[in-house]
Design a protein around this motif. Structure first.
Motif, PDB file in Angstrom:
ATOM      1  N   UNK A  23      -5.368   5.147  12.781  1.00 54.86           N
ATOM      2  CA  UNK A  23      -5.126   4.856  11.370  1.00 54.86           C
ATOM      3  C   UNK A  23      -4.915   6.159  10.611  1.00 54.86           C
ATOM      4  N   UNK A  24      -3.756   6.296   9.982  1.00 59.38           N
ATOM      5  CA  UNK A  24      -3.438   7.486   9.206  1.00 59.38           C
ATOM      6  C   UNK A  24      -3.520   7.129   7.724  1.00 59.38           C
ATOM      7  N   UNK A  25      -4.316   7.885   6.988  1.00 64.75           N
ATOM      8  CA  UNK A  25      -4.473   7.639   5.554  1.00 64.75           C
ATOM      9  C   UNK A  25      -3.388   8.412   4.808  1.00 64.75           C
ATOM     10  N   UNK A  26      -2.234   7.800   4.711  1.00 60.88           N
ATOM     11  CA  UNK A  26      -1.078   8.464   4.115  1.00 60.88           C
ATOM     12  C   UNK A  26      -1.226   8.543   2.590  1.00 60.88           C
ATOM     13  N   UNK A  27      -0.782   9.648   1.986  1.00 63.82           N
ATOM     14  CA  UNK A  27      -0.805   9.737   0.524  1.00 63.82           C
ATOM     15  C   UNK A  27      -0.031   8.610  -0.146  1.00 63.82           C
ATOM     16  N   UNK A  28       1.069   8.168   0.463  1.00 65.09           N
ATOM     17  CA  UNK A  28       1.882   7.099  -0.135  1.00 65.09           C
ATOM     18  C   UNK A  28       1.136   5.770  -0.186  1.00 65.09           C
ATOM     19  N   UNK A  29       0.081   5.625   0.629  1.00 65.30           N
ATOM     20  CA  UNK A  29      -0.733   4.409   0.626  1.00 65.30           C
ATOM     21  C   UNK A  29      -2.081   4.632  -0.041  1.00 65.30           C
ATOM     22  N   UNK A  30      -2.252   5.780  -0.704  1.00 63.38           N
ATOM     23  CA  UNK A  30      -3.560   6.155  -1.241  1.00 63.38           C
ATOM     24  C   UNK A  30      -4.076   5.171  -2.271  1.00 63.38           C
ATOM     25  N   UNK A  31      -3.185   4.580  -3.053  1.00 60.72           N
ATOM     26  CA  UNK A  31      -3.636   3.625  -4.057  1.00 60.72           C
ATOM     27  C   UNK A  31      -4.400   2.480  -3.402  1.00 60.72           C
ATOM     28  N   UNK A  32      -3.985   2.109  -2.175  1.00 60.01           N
ATOM     29  CA  UNK A  32      -4.656   1.024  -1.451  1.00 60.01           C
ATOM     30  C   UNK A  32      -5.974   1.481  -0.851  1.00 60.01           C
ATOM     31  N   UNK A  33      -5.974   2.579  -0.058  1.00 54.99           N
ATOM     32  CA  UNK A  33      -7.209   2.916   0.659  1.00 54.99           C
ATOM     33  C   UNK A  33      -8.263   3.598  -0.215  1.00 54.99           C
ATOM     34  N   UNK A  34      -7.868   4.090  -1.399  1.00 55.30           N
ATOM     35  CA  UNK A  34      -8.871   4.596  -2.341  1.00 55.30           C
ATOM     36  C   UNK A  34      -9.480   3.426  -3.114  1.00 55.30           C
ATOM     37  N   UNK A  35      -8.627   2.521  -3.596  1.00 59.46           N
ATOM     38  CA  UNK A  35      -9.129   1.377  -4.346  1.00 59.46           C
ATOM     39  C   UNK A  35      -9.856   0.372  -3.487  1.00 59.46           C
ATOM     40  N   UNK A  36      -9.402   0.202  -2.247  1.00 64.43           N
ATOM     41  CA  UNK A  36      -9.978  -0.786  -1.325  1.00 64.43           C
ATOM     42  C   UNK A  36     -10.148  -0.113   0.035  1.00 64.43           C
ATOM     43  N   UNK A  37     -11.242   0.641   0.228  1.00 65.63           N
ATOM     44  CA  UNK A  37     -11.396   1.456   1.447  1.00 65.63           C
ATOM     45  C   UNK A  37     -11.342   0.691   2.759  1.00 65.63           C
ATOM     46  N   UNK A  38     -11.635  -0.599   2.738  1.00 61.89           N
ATOM     47  CA  UNK A  38     -11.623  -1.360   3.984  1.00 61.89           C
ATOM     48  C   UNK A  38     -10.286  -1.953   4.344  1.00 61.89           C
ATOM     49  N   UNK A  39      -9.283  -1.809   3.456  1.00 58.01           N
ATOM     50  CA  UNK A  39      -8.014  -2.519   3.641  1.00 58.01           C
ATOM     51  C   UNK A  39      -7.286  -2.131   4.921  1.00 58.01           C
ATOM     52  N   UNK A  40      -7.089  -0.827   5.147  1.00 49.12           N
ATOM     53  CA  UNK A  40      -6.302  -0.405   6.310  1.00 49.12           C
ATOM     54  C   UNK A  40      -7.011  -0.739   7.610  1.00 49.12           C
ATOM     55  N   UNK A  41      -8.346  -0.560   7.627  1.00 47.05           N
ATOM     56  CA  UNK A  41      -9.103  -0.887   8.834  1.00 47.05           C
ATOM     57  C   UNK A  41      -9.039  -2.384   9.119  1.00 47.05           C
ATOM     58  N   UNK A  42      -9.121  -3.204   8.077  1.00 46.66           N
ATOM     59  CA  UNK A  42      -9.032  -4.657   8.246  1.00 46.66           C
ATOM     60  C   UNK A  42      -7.677  -5.039   8.833  1.00 46.66           C
TER      61      UNK A  42
END
Length: 361
Positions: free
Chosen positions: A1-20
């Motif tokens: 899982x790469x925490x891309x800056x372009x997706x930061x709005x998602x993984x900062x606001x909802x930290x579990x989203x990418x892992x889910x």
């Protein structure tokens, strides 16, 4: 899982989203029609070459022209406005330290880097600007993607520069010919860095630790797009668990209103998911797909089609009466005084933080 800056709005606001999404093999829904992401990448490459060609034409002009020829005219025009702004911002300032398309290391993501579209040290400010070629407005205040770029760039340059403010900007030529800017101090930069680092750590924890938090960031989340987010599902069930809407309390009404765009988008995602199901599944459930209205689209860009039609003796454009606003801008208010009336569209409900004239004021 790469925490891309372009997706930061998602993984900062909802930290579990990418892992889910990763744990459940939920992929982003394929988009149909024009590949805007690919066009955006091409526009960035052309803009980089175009900016550099202004200073070093012998080295970059041919490359810029080659890339320009591969872009639709409307996208090229957008990139040209960005190139023009950079030229005006840096012109005559030989001692200014600036650059384009600078790769910077991401402190929270080992072995990965981000790309700063444009930066400059302007007096005591480190200015970081992101070029957006799309149509959808992108707010600059607390924008997580550009804030990450600014933090990463400052970390790399702080030994070479002496600044006390960071100014981030979004250059979206389709919206404005000037970037929109937002500034913060170095102390605030460090606070943002701690906040982003904390979110990155939580995003990498086991799924049970990663919070799933519905919000505006749901818009581009694959779980929302596929209508499978348990947190959004649970929140909707809780907030919509009421009887007669006419008896809804103010507290519950505004709780729903706060998230109404997310809920509308969620419901649209359910429809999209159902449309992709086999016909037999839909029929079993009492539904069917019917063909949408047929429409025709030109294969070539507007200028090409218009030129061909004109040469063929066909007027390519549909003519209609200009609006009062158009005539006022063109010829002045005096010409049409007393010839028009004022009306308003249906009022929109927006948070107090949004600009706009209130009804009755």
């Amino acid at each position: 899982m790469i925490l891309r800056p372009s997706k930061a709005n998602t993984w900062i606001g909802c930290p579990g989203a990418l892992a889910f999404c990763e744990a459940n093999d939920i992929k982003e829904r394929a988009r149909t029609g024009t590949d805007w992401a690919a066009l955006g990448t091409q526009a960035h490459k052309y803009a980089e070459a175009g900016i550099l060609s202004l200073r070093w034409p012998d080295k970059y002009l041919a490359k810029a022209e080659e890339l320009a020829n591969g872009l639709p005219k409307n996208i090229r025009d957008i990139a040209d406005r960005y190139i023009q702004w950079v030229d005006e911002f840096t012109f005559g300032r030989e001692r200014m330290f600036w650059g384009v398309e600078r790769s910077v290391p991401l402190w929270y993501e080992p072995d990965h880097r981000g790309t700063v579209d444009f930066f400059a040290v302007d007096g005591r400010d480190l200015v970081v600007v992101d070029f957006k070629s799309g149509r959808e407005p992108v707010p600059v205040e607390r924008n997580p993607q550009i804030t990450i770029y600014a933090i990463a760039l400052y970390g790399e340059l702080q030994a070479e520069i002496d600044v006390d403010r960071i100014t981030i900007g979004i250059m979206q030529p389709i919206e404005s010919r000037e970037p929109s800017f937002w500034s913060f101090t170095i102390d605030e930069l460090h606070a943002f860095k701690r906040e982003i680092t904390s979110a990155a750590i939580e995003a990498r924890q086991p799924l049970v630790s990663g919070r799933l938090t519905p919000g505006s960031w749901c818009k581009y989340c694959p779980a929302k797009q596929n209508a499978v987010c348990p947190a959004l599902d649970r929140q909707m069930m809780e907030q919509f668990n009421f009887g007669d809407p006419e008896l809804l309390s103010e507290d519950k009404l505004f709780a729903v209103l706060q998230n109404i765009k997310t809920y509308k988008s969620w419901l649209e995602s359910i429809e999209d998911r159902a449309r992709e199901m086999p016909a037999e599944t839909l029929e079993k459930r009492g539904w069917k797909l019917i063909q949408g209205a047929r429409r025709f689209n030109w294969k070539e860009d507007e200028d090409t089609v218009a030129g061909w039609l004109q040469r063929s003796g066909v007027d390519p454009f549909q003519h209609k009466l200009k609006t009062p606003s158009m005539v006022r801008d063109e010829a002045g208010e005096a010409l049409i005084e007393g010839m028009y009336e004022t009306d308003f569209n249906k009022p929109s409900l927006v948070p107090l933080s949004k600009r706009g004239r209130s009804v009755g004021k």
